[in-house]
Motif scaffolding. Structure first.
Motif, mmCIF file in Angstrom:
data_model
loop_
_atom_site.group_PDB
_atom_site.id
_atom_site.type_symbol
_atom_site.label_atom_id
_atom_site.label_comp_id
_atom_site.label_asym_id
_atom_site.label_seq_id
_atom_site.Cartn_x
_atom_site.Cartn_y
_atom_site.Cartn_z
ATOM 1 N N GLY A 1 0.796 -1.220 0.000
ATOM 2 C CA GLY A 1 0.000 0.000 0.000
ATOM 3 C C GLY A 1 0.827 1.268 0.000
ATOM 4 O O GLY A 1 0.281 2.365 0.000
ATOM 5 N N GLU A 2 2.162 1.115 -0.010
ATOM 6 C CA GLU A 2 3.008 2.305 0.004
ATOM 7 C C GLU A 2 2.946 3.001 -1.354
ATOM 8 O O GLU A 2 2.777 2.381 -2.387
ATOM 9 C CB GLU A 2 4.461 1.948 0.361
ATOM 10 C CG GLU A 2 5.210 1.159 -0.683
ATOM 11 C CD GLU A 2 5.001 -0.356 -0.623
ATOM 12 O OE1 GLU A 2 5.810 -1.068 -1.230
ATOM 13 O OE2 GLU A 2 4.027 -0.819 -0.010
ATOM 14 N N GLU A 3 3.058 4.313 -1.298
ATOM 15 C CA GLU A 3 3.023 5.133 -2.499
ATOM 16 C C GLU A 3 4.448 5.468 -2.907
ATOM 17 O O GLU A 3 5.303 5.708 -2.064
ATOM 18 C CB GLU A 3 2.256 6.418 -2.203
ATOM 19 C CG GLU A 3 2.143 7.350 -3.382
ATOM 20 C CD GLU A 3 1.369 8.618 -3.045
ATOM 21 O OE1 GLU A 3 1.433 9.543 -3.851
ATOM 22 O OE2 GLU A 3 0.724 8.670 -1.981
ATOM 23 N N MET A 4 4.700 5.478 -4.198
ATOM 24 C CA MET A 4 6.015 5.837 -4.716
ATOM 25 C C MET A 4 5.866 6.924 -5.776
ATOM 26 O O MET A 4 4.882 6.945 -6.505
ATOM 27 C CB MET A 4 6.699 4.603 -5.295
ATOM 28 C CG MET A 4 7.041 3.569 -4.235
ATOM 29 S SD MET A 4 7.589 2.031 -4.962
ATOM 30 C CE MET A 4 6.059 1.111 -4.913
ATOM 31 N N LYS A 5 6.840 7.820 -5.812
ATOM 32 C CA LYS A 5 6.892 8.879 -6.824
ATOM 33 C C LYS A 5 8.332 9.017 -7.271
ATOM 34 O O LYS A 5 9.258 8.707 -6.520
ATOM 35 C CB LYS A 5 6.447 10.226 -6.249
ATOM 36 C CG LYS A 5 5.008 10.307 -5.832
ATOM 37 C CD LYS A 5 4.680 11.718 -5.356
ATOM 38 C CE LYS A 5 3.291 11.827 -4.815
ATOM 39 N NZ LYS A 5 2.255 11.637 -5.805
ATOM 40 N N THR A 6 8.494 9.514 -8.475
ATOM 41 C CA THR A 6 9.839 9.836 -8.937
ATOM 42 C C THR A 6 9.948 11.348 -9.074
ATOM 43 O O THR A 6 8.982 12.026 -9.433
ATOM 44 C CB THR A 6 10.147 9.173 -10.297
ATOM 45 O OG1 THR A 6 9.205 9.634 -11.266
ATOM 46 C CG2 THR A 6 10.077 7.657 -10.193
ATOM 47 N N PHE A 7 11.123 11.863 -8.741
ATOM 48 C CA PHE A 7 11.418 13.287 -8.879
ATOM 49 C C PHE A 7 12.709 13.412 -9.665
ATOM 50 O O PHE A 7 13.582 12.551 -9.581
ATOM 51 C CB PHE A 7 11.596 13.934 -7.497
ATOM 52 C CG PHE A 7 10.374 13.860 -6.633
ATOM 53 C CD1 PHE A 7 9.323 14.747 -6.815
ATOM 54 C CD2 PHE A 7 10.269 12.904 -5.635
ATOM 55 C CE1 PHE A 7 8.192 14.690 -6.012
ATOM 56 C CE2 PHE A 7 9.150 12.836 -4.828
ATOM 57 C CZ PHE A 7 8.113 13.722 -5.018
ATOM 58 N N HIS A 8 12.856 14.483 -10.407
ATOM 59 C CA HIS A 8 14.040 14.702 -11.237
ATOM 60 C C HIS A 8 15.026 15.607 -10.493
ATOM 61 O O HIS A 8 14.649 16.662 -9.975
ATOM 62 C CB HIS A 8 13.625 15.355 -12.553
ATOM 63 C CG HIS A 8 14.597 15.156 -13.661
ATOM 64 N ND1 HIS A 8 15.843 15.731 -13.668
ATOM 65 C CD2 HIS A 8 14.498 14.438 -14.808
ATOM 66 C CE1 HIS A 8 16.474 15.387 -14.775
ATOM 67 N NE2 HIS A 8 15.678 14.588 -15.478
ATOM 68 N N THR A 9 16.288 15.202 -10.481
ATOM 69 C CA THR A 9 17.301 15.989 -9.776
ATOM 70 C C THR A 9 17.487 17.374 -10.391
ATOM 71 O O THR A 9 17.808 18.328 -9.669
ATOM 72 C CB THR A 9 18.653 15.260 -9.731
ATOM 73 O OG1 THR A 9 19.083 15.001 -11.067
ATOM 74 C CG2 THR A 9 18.548 13.965 -8.955
ATOM 75 N N GLU A 10 17.284 17.505 -11.688
ATOM 76 C CA GLU A 10 17.414 18.828 -12.315
ATOM 77 C C GLU A 10 16.382 19.802 -11.756
ATOM 78 O O GLU A 10 16.676 20.986 -11.573
ATOM 79 C CB GLU A 10 17.263 18.732 -13.836
ATOM 80 C CG GLU A 10 18.462 18.125 -14.525
ATOM 81 C CD GLU A 10 18.349 18.190 -16.040
ATOM 82 O OE1 GLU A 10 17.587 19.036 -16.566
ATOM 83 O OE2 GLU A 10 19.019 17.390 -16.695
ATOM 84 N N ASP A 11 15.174 19.304 -11.486
ATOM 85 C CA ASP A 11 14.153 20.161 -10.889
ATOM 86 C C ASP A 11 14.597 20.619 -9.510
ATOM 87 O O ASP A 11 14.416 21.786 -9.140
ATOM 88 C CB ASP A 11 12.821 19.422 -10.783
ATOM 89 C CG ASP A 11 12.174 19.179 -12.137
ATOM 90 O OD1 ASP A 11 12.479 19.900 -13.103
ATOM 91 O OD2 ASP A 11 11.337 18.259 -12.218
ATOM 92 N N GLY A 12 15.197 19.702 -8.752
ATOM 93 C CA GLY A 12 15.680 20.050 -7.418
ATOM 94 C C GLY A 12 16.729 21.146 -7.464
ATOM 95 O O GLY A 12 16.686 22.090 -6.663
ATOM 96 N N LEU A 13 17.663 21.043 -8.397
ATOM 97 C CA LEU A 13 18.683 22.088 -8.511
ATOM 98 C C LEU A 13 18.054 23.405 -8.947
ATOM 99 O O LEU A 13 18.411 24.473 -8.441
ATOM 100 C CB LEU A 13 19.802 21.679 -9.471
ATOM 101 C CG LEU A 13 20.922 22.711 -9.624
ATOM 102 C CD1 LEU A 13 21.562 23.057 -8.283
ATOM 103 C CD2 LEU A 13 21.963 22.222 -10.612
ATOM 104 N N GLY A 14 17.103 23.350 -9.855
ATOM 105 C CA GLY A 14 16.417 24.580 -10.269
ATOM 106 C C GLY A 14 15.753 25.283 -9.104
ATOM 107 O O GLY A 14 15.827 26.507 -8.969
ATOM 108 N N ILE A 15 15.125 24.512 -8.216
ATOM 109 C CA ILE A 15 14.488 25.071 -7.026
ATOM 110 C C ILE A 15 15.545 25.716 -6.126
ATOM 111 O O ILE A 15 15.371 26.830 -5.644
ATOM 112 C CB ILE A 15 13.697 23.981 -6.282
ATOM 113 C CG1 ILE A 15 12.437 23.631 -7.093
ATOM 114 C CG2 ILE A 15 13.343 24.412 -4.864
ATOM 115 C CD1 ILE A 15 11.732 22.372 -6.648
ATOM 116 N N LYS A 16 16.658 25.041 -5.936
ATOM 117 C CA LYS A 16 17.719 25.592 -5.084
ATOM 118 C C LYS A 16 18.312 26.865 -5.691
ATOM 119 O O LYS A 16 18.639 27.807 -4.972
ATOM 120 C CB LYS A 16 18.797 24.537 -4.845
ATOM 121 C CG LYS A 16 18.312 23.434 -3.935
ATOM 122 C CD LYS A 16 19.394 22.424 -3.662
ATOM 123 C CE LYS A 16 18.831 21.349 -2.765
ATOM 124 N NZ LYS A 16 19.801 20.732 -1.914
#
Length: 178
Positions: free
Chosen positions: A33-48
């Motif tokens: 029942g656990e939920e999983m998502k993928t995130f892109h590292t480029e988006d993370g750097l853009g946010i930072k």
């Protein structure tokens, strides 16, 4: 200068949806029942990069997820609003709290629950994979799809419009990214 570029120059806050923006929109559940998502590292750097340049980043999402809370924490996003389908109302509460005007806000969403917020801010943004009706009403649309660097593309667009992107790139080139 195009309207999106002119509007991007005033942005002090970027608000992001999650499913269909930071993630590819797929909901993946494990056997337990656990939920999983993928995130892109480029988006993370853009946010930072935005945060380091004085632009606050917030999340407003209709779902509630510990994974999203973890990702927001990893990225230093302090304003995380989960479980809110009334995104325009949540956005209005957020801008009042932060003392920011709607014309100083960029909102990036991909589907109908995001539409009113996209229409009310200074820079309504979406992704290539967004609902076609939402794309018609957004002022700016990424070339990349959700969860594949679209937020990074949006961040660089805002930073370029504000004349900050070249300096950021030069700092990285010289080995001083901070």
């Amino acid at each position: 200068m195009s309207a999106p570029t002119a509007n991007a120059r005033r942005i002090r806050l970027l608000v992001l949806d999650v499913d269909g923006i930071l993630s590819n929109g797929l909901l993946i559940y494990g056997n337990q029942g656990e939920e999983m998502k993928t995130f892109h590292t480029e988006d993370g750097l853009g946010i930072k990069l935005l945060q380091r340049s004085g632009i606050e980043v917030a999340i407003i999402t209709g779902r509630e997820s510990a994974i999203v809370a973890r990702r927001a924490s990893e990225l230093g996003i302090e304003r995380l609003i989960q479980g809110r389908e009334d995104k325009l109302h949540a956005l209005r509460e957020l801008v009042a709290e932060l003392e920011v005007e709607l014309h100083e806000v960029a909102y990036m969403g991909d589907d109908l629950p995001d539409l009113a917020a996209i229409a009310k801010v200074g820079l309504g943004m979406t992704v290539a994979s967004a609902n076609p009706f939402v794309k018609e009403h957004a002022l700016w649309c990424s070339q990349r799809s959700a969860g594949r660097g679209a937020v990074r593309e949006a961040a660089e667009f805002i930073l370029q419009a504000q004349g900050k992107l070249d300096d950021i790139r030069q700092r990285y080139l010289s080995g001083e990214p901070g």
